[in-house]
Design a protein around this motif. Structure first.
Motif, PDB file in Angstrom:
ATOM      1  N   ALA A   1       0.830  -1.203   0.000  1.00  0.00           N
ATOM      2  CA  ALA A   1       0.000   0.000   0.000  1.00  0.00           C
ATOM      3  C   ALA A   1       0.866   1.254   0.000  1.00  0.00           C
ATOM      4  CB  ALA A   1      -0.935  -0.009   1.212  1.00  0.00           C
ATOM      5  N   LEU A   2       1.954   1.221   0.734  1.00  0.00           N
ATOM      6  CA  LEU A   2       2.871   2.366   0.765  1.00  0.00           C
ATOM      7  C   LEU A   2       3.551   2.537  -0.590  1.00  0.00           C
ATOM      8  CD1 LEU A   2       4.079   4.560   2.569  1.00  0.00           C
ATOM      9  CD2 LEU A   2       5.842   2.928   3.270  1.00  0.00           C
TER      10      LEU A   2
ATOM     11  N   ASP B   1       2.312   1.754  -3.450  1.00  0.00           N
ATOM     12  CA  ASP B   1       1.321   2.204  -4.430  1.00  0.00           C
ATOM     13  C   ASP B   1       1.137   3.717  -4.436  1.00  0.00           C
ATOM     14  OD1 ASP B   1       0.883  -0.327  -5.326  1.00  0.00           O
ATOM     15  OD2 ASP B   1      -0.917  -0.688  -4.131  1.00  0.00           O
ATOM     16  N   THR B   2       1.659   4.408  -3.420  1.00  0.00           N
ATOM     17  CA  THR B   2       1.555   5.867  -3.415  1.00  0.00           C
ATOM     18  C   THR B   2       2.444   6.504  -4.479  1.00  0.00           C
ATOM     19  OG1 THR B   2       3.335   6.119  -1.771  1.00  0.00           O
ATOM     20  CG2 THR B   2       1.075   5.821  -0.932  1.00  0.00           C
ATOM     21  N   GLY B   3       3.426   5.740  -4.987  1.00  0.00           N
ATOM     22  CA  GLY B   3       4.328   6.270  -6.011  1.00  0.00           C
ATOM     23  C   GLY B   3       5.419   7.163  -5.467  1.00  0.00           C
ATOM     24  N   ARG B   4       5.536   7.273  -4.155  1.00  0.00           N
ATOM     25  CA  ARG B   4       6.535   8.178  -3.569  1.00  0.00           C
ATOM     26  C   ARG B   4       7.945   7.571  -3.605  1.00  0.00           C
ATOM     27  NH1 ARG B   4       4.507   8.866   2.234  1.00  0.00           N
ATOM     28  NH2 ARG B   4       6.421  10.109   2.413  1.00  0.00           N
TER      29      ARG B   4
ATOM     30  N   GLN C   1      10.167   0.682  -4.817  1.00  0.00           N
ATOM     31  CA  GLN C   1       9.062  -0.117  -5.336  1.00  0.00           C
ATOM     32  C   GLN C   1       9.564  -1.164  -6.334  1.00  0.00           C
ATOM     33  OE1 GLN C   1       6.035   2.103  -7.375  1.00  0.00           O
ATOM     34  NE2 GLN C   1       4.531   0.458  -7.213  1.00  0.00           N
TER      35      GLN C   1
END
Length: 332
Positions: free
Chosen positions: A281-282, A284-287, A292
């Protein structure tokens, strides 16, 4: 888990069981980790975790902290014994004497070596937190106070344990050529000893070093490998301390993983599986695009490989000191 993953879970279990029964995976061999299973069989992490859990439940594999899941040694069947005999009438108790009291005879046979061996077995299995004079006495079947005739206190006992554990070192009579291989040999020997005794690394202090006679050969070996290499005395001894602390600092993870597994009931792979939803989930934020990528590709954590990688990089740094250009004198 959907029906497809359910059938794959059973296939994974059956295939790994067959490989173990055929001897392709021998006792002590690592079995695929959960991440390897997800890649090889194309299943979700939860399915891979369930497959390994089933194999552990049946006793075919076991979790080893810092290593992973390995094939368990086969259990020898217990021979069927005769039916228990009818209980005999209780004898009249005679007054206890040193000759008739089993505890008294055990106290008389007590030695410092037996105390250290029992304490080491407790610490190896359960960590230093489980170690106490009362616990050691219980393991030996003696009165707690009887221990103090052989060891002064718990600190004295721990010092003796350190000395005995580090005495397992056995440096060869002939030192390998050069400096790099002798340093690598010393580091690996200390690492292997810390693997056998997970409590060893946390018990060793850098800031208040204990006087442990059996630790001196390690220091002498490392100093001998660096002697005559053009380094000043401070750099030589600091290099020795850096090498020692690298091994110790990595090895403290062995006991912490053992403790975490005992407290949670989960090995490292199973624990990571519980963290995966939050991690994804973290991501998936794209940060964190670079992180990733590595999370998506998967990373198999192996403490021994991590140790060896870091050791080689440390030795590369020492090589720069010994073999590289010497810095010139400072100028104003």
């Amino acid at each position: 888990m959907d029906r497809t993953d359910g059938s794959r879970y059973r296939r994974i279990v059956d295939e790994l069981r067959a490989r173990i029964e055929r001897g392709e995976l021998a006792p002590g061999d690592r079995v695929p980790s959960t991440r390897e299973i997800t890649r090889q069989w194309g299943v979700a992490m939860a399915t891979a975790t369930k497959a390994l859990t089933e194999l552990r439940r049946t006793g075919l594999v076991r979790a080893v902290p810092g290593i992973g899941t390995v094939v368990a040694a086969p259990q020898a069947p217990s021979p069927a014994g005769p039916p228990p005999a009818a209980p005999l009438p209780a004898p009249v108790k005679a007054p206890r004497t040193a000759a008739t009291d089993p505890r008294g005879s055990r106290d008389a046979a007590l030695t410092a070596d037996r105390i250290v061996a029992a304490a080491t077995a407790v610490a190896d299995a359960e960590g230093l937190a489980a170690l106490s004079m009362r616990r050691v006495a219980a393991e030996l079947g003696v009165a707690t106070m009887s221990l103090y005739r052989h060891v002064a206190d718990k600190d004295d006992l721990l010092l003796r344990m350190l000395d005995t554990a580090l005495a397992e070192f056995g440096f060869p009579d002939e030192r390998p050529d050069g400096w790099r291989e002798p340093l690598a040999l010393a580091a690996r020997m200390l690492w292997d000893t810390c693997r056998r005794h997970p409590w060893l690394a946390p018990a060793l202090s850098m800031t208040r070093p204990q006087i442990v006679p059996s630790a001196m050969p390690f220091t002498e070996w490392v100093l001998g490998a660096l002697d005559g290499r053009g380094l000043d005395p401070w750099t030589v001894f600091t290099t020795h301390l850096t090498l020692f602390n690298y091994v110790r600092g990595t090895a403290v993870n062995v006991e912490s993983e053992s403790t975490a597994m005992a407290d949670s009931g989960l090995d490292a792979d199973e624990w990571m599986a519980t963290q995966e939803p939050a991690l994804l989930a973290l991501m998936d934020t794209g940060r964190f695009p670079l992180l990733q990528r590595h999370v998506t590709d998967g990373y198999d954590f192996d403490l021994d490989r991590l140790f060896e990688f870091g050791l080689q990089r440390l030795l590369d740094g020492i090589a720069a000191l010994i073999d590289g250009p010497r810095p010139g004198p400072a100028t104003a």
